[in-house]
Design a protein around this motif. Structure first.
Motif, mmCIF file in Angstrom:
data_model
loop_
_atom_site.group_PDB
_atom_site.id
_atom_site.type_symbol
_atom_site.label_atom_id
_atom_site.label_comp_id
_atom_site.label_asym_id
_atom_site.label_seq_id
_atom_site.Cartn_x
_atom_site.Cartn_y
_atom_site.Cartn_z
ATOM 1 N N LYS A 220 -12.321 1.916 4.212
ATOM 2 C CA LYS A 220 -12.648 0.862 3.255
ATOM 3 C C LYS A 220 -11.430 -0.026 2.977
ATOM 4 O O LYS A 220 -11.550 -1.252 2.919
ATOM 5 N N THR A 221 -10.276 0.573 2.842
ATOM 6 C CA THR A 221 -9.059 -0.192 2.583
ATOM 7 C C THR A 221 -8.678 -1.016 3.804
ATOM 8 O O THR A 221 -8.229 -2.157 3.676
ATOM 9 N N LYS A 222 -8.876 -0.457 4.987
ATOM 10 C CA LYS A 222 -8.609 -1.225 6.212
ATOM 11 C C LYS A 222 -9.514 -2.454 6.276
ATOM 12 O O LYS A 222 -9.078 -3.531 6.676
ATOM 13 N N LEU B 9 -4.291 4.159 6.143
ATOM 14 C CA LEU B 9 -5.263 3.780 5.114
ATOM 15 C C LEU B 9 -6.661 4.268 5.472
ATOM 16 O O LEU B 9 -6.984 4.451 6.644
ATOM 17 N N HIS C 27 0.815 -1.218 0.000
ATOM 18 C CA HIS C 27 0.000 0.000 0.000
ATOM 19 C C HIS C 27 0.848 1.269 0.000
ATOM 20 O O HIS C 27 0.312 2.359 -0.174
ATOM 21 N N GLN D 133 -10.678 -4.074 3.726
ATOM 22 C CA GLN D 133 -10.133 -5.015 2.745
ATOM 23 C C GLN D 133 -8.912 -5.736 3.315
ATOM 24 O O GLN D 133 -8.737 -6.935 3.093
#
Length: 106
Positions: free
Chosen positions: A58-60, A55, A48, A62
């Motif tokens: 949403k990325t966390k 992050l 990343h 994922q």
């Protein structure tokens, strides 16, 4: 995951010995799972390009899904380790996991 190759005659009880045509060829020494989690988290940060705590939500989420798929939460203190890396509470990690599991049930 940080495994190490060792000669088969130096294999310990926890090492995985690989054989070819009935002859031991090499042994793989796997790290402790907790060490593997640290390697996985470091790899995710490299992927990343920033600390996981930086992050977006949403990325966390994922990241948590990817870690669950890799068995990160089977490790003792896995949730706490991941929460610390993500800069969230362990309850937030559990919420991410519950949300994903609820979505799978739909």
């Amino acid at each position: 995951m940080g495994g190490e190759l060792v000669p088969p005659d130096q294999a310990g009880d926890d090492d995985v010995v690989l054989a070819w045509r009935g002859e031991d060829v090499i042994a793989v020494r796997l790290p402790q799972l907790a060490d593997s989690l640290d390697h996985i988290l470091a790899a995710l940060e490299r992927k990343h390009g920033q600390p996981l705590a930086a992050l977006d939500r949403k990325t966390k989420q994922q990241v948590v899904r990817a870690l669950e798929a890799r068995g990160a939460f089977a490790v003792r203190h896995g949730v706490e380790t991941v929460a610390s890396a993500l800069g969230v509470s362990r309850f937030t990690v559990y919420n991410y996991l519950n949300r994903e599991n609820a979505a799978k049930g739909d």
